[in-house]
Design an enzyme around this catalytic site. Structure first.
Site, PDB file in Angstrom:
ATOM      1  CB  ALA A  13      10.566   5.997   6.464  1.00 13.39           C
ATOM      2  CB  VAL A  14       9.629   0.889   5.631  1.00 10.52           C
ATOM      3  CG1 VAL A  14      11.034   0.311   6.121  1.00 10.52           C
ATOM      4  CG2 VAL A  14       8.721   1.565   6.737  1.00 10.52           C
ATOM      5  CB  VAL A  76       5.858  12.212   6.439  1.00 11.31           C
ATOM      6  CG1 VAL A  76       6.671  12.621   5.190  1.00 11.31           C
ATOM      7  CG2 VAL A  76       4.730  13.192   6.603  1.00 11.31           C
ATOM      8  CB  SER A 130      -3.796  -1.903   4.729  1.00  6.75           C
ATOM      9  OG  SER A 130      -3.594  -2.939   5.433  1.00  6.75           O
ATOM     10  CE  LYS A 185      -3.991   0.815   6.993  1.00 10.29           C
ATOM     11  NZ  LYS A 185      -3.195   1.385   7.910  1.00 10.29           N
ATOM     12  CG  HIS A 188      -7.544  -2.878   7.630  1.00 10.14           C
ATOM     13  ND1 HIS A 188      -6.011  -2.989   8.294  1.00 10.14           N
ATOM     14  CD2 HIS A 188      -7.383  -4.027   6.836  1.00 10.14           C
ATOM     15  CE1 HIS A 188      -5.282  -3.843   7.997  1.00 10.14           C
ATOM     16  NE2 HIS A 188      -6.179  -4.501   7.055  1.00 10.14           N
ATOM     17  CE  LYS A 263       4.811   1.242  14.430  1.00  2.32           C
ATOM     18  NZ  LYS A 263       5.100   1.274  12.967  1.00  2.32           N
ATOM     19  NE  ARG A 290      -2.596  -5.775  19.902  1.00  4.34           N
ATOM     20  CZ  ARG A 290      -2.069  -5.388  18.661  1.00  4.34           C
ATOM     21  NH1 ARG A 290      -1.196  -4.624  18.407  1.00  4.34           N
ATOM     22  NH2 ARG A 290      -2.458  -6.032  17.847  1.00  4.34           N
TER      23      ARG A 290
HETATM   24  P1  NBP Z   1       7.407   6.874   9.683  1.00  5.91           P
HETATM   25  O1  NBP Z   1       6.245   6.915  10.004  1.00  5.91           O
HETATM   26  O2  NBP Z   1       8.658   6.252  10.465  1.00  5.91           O
HETATM   27  O3  NBP Z   1       7.901   8.272   9.148  1.00  5.91           O
HETATM   28  C1  NBP Z   1       9.263   8.498   8.774  1.00  5.91           C
HETATM   29  C2  NBP Z   1       9.119   9.533   7.671  1.00  5.91           C
HETATM   30  O4  NBP Z   1       8.832  10.951   8.083  1.00  5.91           O
HETATM   31  C3  NBP Z   1      10.568  10.025   7.253  1.00  5.91           C
HETATM   32  O5  NBP Z   1      10.565  10.110   5.742  1.00  5.91           O
HETATM   33  C4  NBP Z   1      10.860  11.190   7.942  1.00  5.91           C
HETATM   34  O6  NBP Z   1      11.919  12.375   7.347  1.00  5.91           O
HETATM   35  C5  NBP Z   1       9.554  11.821   7.695  1.00  5.91           C
HETATM   36  N1  NBP Z   1       9.252  13.129   8.649  1.00  5.91           N
HETATM   37  C6  NBP Z   1       9.306  13.172   9.708  1.00  5.91           C
HETATM   38 BR1  NBP Z   1       9.386  11.757  11.041  1.00  5.91          BR
HETATM   39  N2  NBP Z   1       8.985  14.305  10.127  1.00  5.91           N
HETATM   40  C7  NBP Z   1       8.894  15.132   9.238  1.00  5.91           C
HETATM   41  C8  NBP Z   1       8.755  16.461   9.036  1.00  5.91           C
HETATM   42  N3  NBP Z   1       8.485  17.607   9.957  1.00  5.91           N
HETATM   43  N4  NBP Z   1       8.958  17.051   7.910  1.00  5.91           N
HETATM   44  C9  NBP Z   1       8.990  16.038   6.888  1.00  5.91           C
HETATM   45  N5  NBP Z   1       9.365  14.961   6.843  1.00  5.91           N
HETATM   46  C10 NBP Z   1       9.178  14.201   8.084  1.00  5.91           C
HETATM   47  O7  NBP Z   1       7.705   6.121   8.015  1.00  5.91           O
HETATM   48  P2  NBP Z   1       7.004   4.905   7.567  1.00  5.91           P
HETATM   49  O8  NBP Z   1       6.720   3.693   8.442  1.00  5.91           O
HETATM   50  O9  NBP Z   1       7.402   4.678   6.418  1.00  5.91           O
HETATM   51  O10 NBP Z   1       5.395   5.220   7.596  1.00  5.91           O
HETATM   52  C11 NBP Z   1       4.744   6.319   6.681  1.00  5.91           C
HETATM   53  C12 NBP Z   1       3.349   6.480   6.948  1.00  5.91           C
HETATM   54  O11 NBP Z   1       2.731   5.322   6.528  1.00  5.91           O
HETATM   55  C13 NBP Z   1       3.111   6.642   8.162  1.00  5.91           C
HETATM   56  O12 NBP Z   1       1.831   7.573   8.588  1.00  5.91           O
HETATM   57  C14 NBP Z   1       2.725   5.302   8.990  1.00  5.91           C
HETATM   58  O13 NBP Z   1       1.649   5.557   9.828  1.00  5.91           O
HETATM   59  C15 NBP Z   1       2.020   4.574   7.527  1.00  5.91           C
HETATM   60  N6  NBP Z   1       2.046   3.339   7.470  1.00  5.91           N
HETATM   61  C16 NBP Z   1       2.959   2.651   7.970  1.00  5.91           C
HETATM   62  C17 NBP Z   1       2.807   1.088   8.046  1.00  5.91           C
HETATM   63  C18 NBP Z   1       4.109   0.256   8.362  1.00  5.91           C
HETATM   64  O14 NBP Z   1       4.220  -0.821   8.227  1.00  5.91           O
HETATM   65  N7  NBP Z   1       5.431   0.972   8.647  1.00  5.91           N
HETATM   66  C19 NBP Z   1       1.838   0.523   7.469  1.00  5.91           C
HETATM   67  C20 NBP Z   1       0.806   1.431   6.917  1.00  5.91           C
HETATM   68  C21 NBP Z   1       0.869   2.707   6.916  1.00  5.91           C
HETATM   69  P3  NBP Z   1      13.542  11.743   7.691  1.00  5.91           P
HETATM   70  O15 NBP Z   1      14.033  10.864   6.827  1.00  5.91           O
HETATM   71  O16 NBP Z   1      13.962  13.257   7.302  1.00  5.91           O
HETATM   72  O17 NBP Z   1      13.601  11.762   9.243  1.00  5.91           O
END
Ligand code: NBP
Length: 480
Positions: A13-14, A76, A130, A185, A188, A263, A290
Site C-alpha cells: 500500500a502507500v 502491512v 515516520s 515511534k 513521536h 488513528k 480530538r
Molecule cells: P495499510 O495500513 O492501509 O495496510 C494495507 C496493507 O496491508 C496492504 O498491503 C494489504 O494488503 C495488507 N494486509 C492487510 Br490490510 N491484511 C493483510 C493480511 N491479513 N495479510 C497480508 N496483508 C495484509 O497500509 P499503509 O498505510 O501503507 O501502512 C502500512 C503500515 O505502515 C501500517 O502499519 C501503518 O500503520 C504504518 N504507517 C503508515 C503511515 C501512513 O502515513 N500511511 C505512516 C507511518 C506508518 P492488500 O492489498 O492485499 O489488502
C-alpha cells in the site's frame, strides 16, 4: 528462482510501495510482494524503471528470491494482519534471517513477536518509520528496535534510505532491543498530537481574542517559522490557513467540519503513560480535545451554556497578544516534548532498553512530522547530560521558559477569562507549576486516603508508614 534480491518488501500500500521505491532508487534489488497481486503488478508497471524490482506472487517466491541472510520488511496494517504475515513467512525463513516490521505496531506486540522469533533463531526488528508516504519515498526518520545483530545487517540499507538532517547526519539509529523502536515511534506520534493541539490553540486565540483573519494568522505563523518555533508543523499550518476554498471563496479552515480524527497512536501513548505512571498531560489533552471535538451530541448540548462575552482586542493589543501567544506556544511545546522524553526514559528504564535520548532528538530533526529546529537544542541538552531529569532543568531551556512564563501565564489567564478553550497550554502550565511547587497538596490526598481507606502515609520527619485512628482517638500507629 535465483536469490538475487538484497531486500524484500511485503505489503505494497502507500507506505510499502514508497519504501520499496526508495530502496530501489538507492541501488538495491528489491523483491516485492503483496497479498493482492494487483498492487505488486501496479508497482512494477508504474515505477519499474526506477530500479530493479523482483515481483513475487507468493510468500514462498518472495523468500526464495532473497540473498542470505535474508532481509525482509513487512509493511502491512498493524495488529492481526502483521501476525498473519509473520505466521506465513516465519516457517520459510532460516536462522540468522532478519524480519522487519516497519508498520505502526504496539510495542508490546513487538516484544511478543521478537521473543517468539528469537526462539527460532530469526531476528525480528520492530522499526518505527515516520514521515508518511512522502517520507517513505524521499527519506523517513527511522527508529529501530530489535537486536544489535539485526541492526548490523539492516543499517547499510536504512542509512541509505533515511532522511538527512541539516548537519548531514542520517535520521536512523538503533535505539534499543525488542520494542524500543516502536515505543519511540509511538511517543513521536503522541508528541505530534500535542504539538498540533498547541498550534491550533494558538490559532484559535489569535482568531477569537486578537481578531485576526486566517490569512493574517498564516502570515504570523510564517514569521514565527523563521524563529525558535521553526518546524514542519508550523509551516504546514500556515499553508492550510492561507488556503481559500475554491467553491465558496471562504477560508478553507472555515468550511472544514471541526471534528478531528485519530488513528490511535496518540491514544496508545496516553494509555502506556498511565501504565508506566508517567505524566503526559500535553498529549492526553490533545487526545481528549480530538475526542471531544467529535462528540456532536455533547457539544450540541453544551453550546448554550452560560459563559463570558467574547471580546476582541484592538489592533495594538492584538499585536502584543500575538507575541505573548508565541511565547506561550513555545513554552507549552517544550513541556510536551519534555513529557514525551520522560515517558521514553521511564520505559527504557523499565524494559532495560538503554535508549539514548540525544539520539532520539537527533532522529526527529528530519524526515518526520515533528521535525523542528529546536530538536537540535534538545539533542544538545541530553548530550551534555544524558540522565537529565527534565529538559526544563537544562540551562538553555530554563532560561527561555523562565522568561516566557509571564506571557504564557497571561495567555492562559486571558483564555480562561474570555472562555476560549486552551487545554494544552493550560495543562502544560499546570505541569510546569507543579514541578516548581515545594509542597504539593498530595500530602492532603494522603490524609484523605488514610482517613477513608487506611491506606497509610509517610511522614516528612520519620521513616516508615503510619496510620491515624481517624474513627477513634486519632492516635498515630506505625505500620511498617
Ligand atoms: P495499510 O495500513 O492501509 O495496510 C494495507 C496493507 O496491508 C496492504 O498491503 C494489504 O494488503 C495488507 N494486509 C492487510 Br490490510 N491484511 C493483510 C493480511 N491479513 N495479510 C497480508 N496483508 C495484509 O497500509 P499503509 O498505510 O501503507 O501502512 C502500512 C503500515 O505502515 C501500517 O502499519 C501503518 O500503520 C504504518 N504507517 C503508515 C503511515 C501512513 O502515513 N500511511 C505512516 C507511518 C506508518 P492488500 O492489498 O492485499 O489488502
Amino acid at each position: 528462482m535465483t536469490a538475487t534480491a538484497h531486500v524484500g518488501v511485503t505489503g505494497l500500500a502507500v507506505m510499502g510501495r514508497n519504501l520499496a521505491r526508495n530502496l530501489a532508487r538507492n541501488g538495491y534489488t528489491v523483491a516485492v510482494h503483496n497479498r493482492t497481486p494487483a498492487r505488486t503488478n501496479a508497482l512494477v508497471e508504474q515505477f519499474g524503471d526506477e530500479g530493479t524490482f523482483v515481483p513475487a506472487d507468493s510468500a514462498k517466491e518472495l523468500v526464495a528470491s532473497l540473498q542470505r541472510p535474508r532481509r525482509l520488511i513487512i509493511m502491512v496494517q498493524a495488529g492481526d494482519p502483521t501476525d498473519a504475515v509473520i505466521d506465513e513467512l516465519a516457517p520459510l525463513l532460516d536462522p540468522g534471517d532478519v524480519l522487519v516490521d516497519g508498520g505502526n505496531a504496539h510495542f508490546t506486540d513487538t516484544r511478543r513477536r521478537e521473543a517468539a522469533l528469537r526462539a527460532r533463531g530469526i531476528h525480528f526488528a520492530g522499526v518505527g518509520i515516520s514521515g508518511g508516504e512522502e517520507g517513505a519515498l524521499h527519506g523517513p526518520s527511522i527508529m529501530s528496535g530489535g537486536s544489535k545483530e539485526a541492526y548490523q545487517l539492516l543499517s547499510p540499507l536504512l542509512d541509505d534510505i533515511a532522511a538527512t538532517a541539516p548537519d548531514g547526519a542520517r535520521t536512523v539509529a538503533h535505539l534499543g532491543p525488542d520494542g524500543a523502536g516502536h515505543f519511540v515511534k509511538m511517543v513521536h506520534n503522541g508528541i505530534e498530537y500535542a504539538d498540533m493541539q498547541l498550534i491550533t490553540e494558538a490559532y484559535h486565540l489569535l482568531r477569537h481574542t486578537a481578531g485576526y483573519e486566517p490569512s493574517q494568522i498564516a502570515e504570523i505563523f510564517r514569521t514565527w517559522n523563521t524563529g525558535r518555533l521553526n518546524s514542519y508543523l508550523i509551516e504546514v499550518t500556515a499553508e492550510v490557513l492561507a488556503h481559500t476554498d475554491p467553491s465558496t471563496g471562504l477560508p478553507f479552515v472555515d468550511i472544514v467540519a471541526d471534528r478531528a480524527g485519530q488513528k490511535g497512536t496518540g491514544r496508545w501513548t496516553v494509555q502506556t503513560a498511565l501504565d508506566l505512571g508517567t505524566p503526559v498531560s500535553g498529549i492526553a489533552q490533545a487526545v481528549f480535545a480530538r475526542s471531544l471535538s467529535s462528540q456532536d451530541t455533547l457539544r450540541e448540548a453544551g453550546r448554550t451554556l452560560l459563559g463570558p462575552t467574547r471580546r476582541v482586542l484592538g489592533s495594538q493589543d492584538a499585536a502584543r497578544f500575538a507575541d505573548q501567544v508565541e511565547q506561550a506556544l513555545y513554552a507549552a511545546k517544550v513541556v510536551s516534548y519534555d513529557q514525551g522524553f520522560h515517558q521514553i526514559r521511564t520505559a527504557s528504564d523499565t524494559y532495560q532498553w538503554d535508549v539514548d535520548l540525544a539520539t532520539v532528538a537527533a532522529l526527529w530533526r528530519a524526515g518526520c512530522i515533528i521535525r523542528a529546529d529546536f530538536l537540535d537544542r534538545i539533542r544538545d541538552a541530553y548530550t551534555a547530560e544524558p540522565r537529565l531529569t527534565s529538559l526544563l532543568r537544562d540551562p538553555h531551556f530554563a532560561e527561555e521558559i523562565g522568561q516566557a512564563q509571564w506571557a504564557w501565564r497571561a495567555v492562559a489567564a486571558t483564555a480562561a477569562r474570555d472562555g476560549v478553550p486552551a487545554p494544552g497550554m493550560s495543562a502544560a502550565l499546570a505541569h510546569f507549576d507543579t514541578l516548581r511547587t515545594e509542597r504539593l497538596p498530595a500530602a492532603l490526598i494522603q490524609g484523605q486516603r488514610d482517613y477513608f481507606g487506611a491506606h497509610t502515609y509517610q511522614r516528612t520527619d520519620q521513616d516508615g508508614s503510619f496510620h491515624t485512628d481517624w474513627a477513634g482517638d486519632r492516635t498515630e500507629h506505625r505500620t511498617r
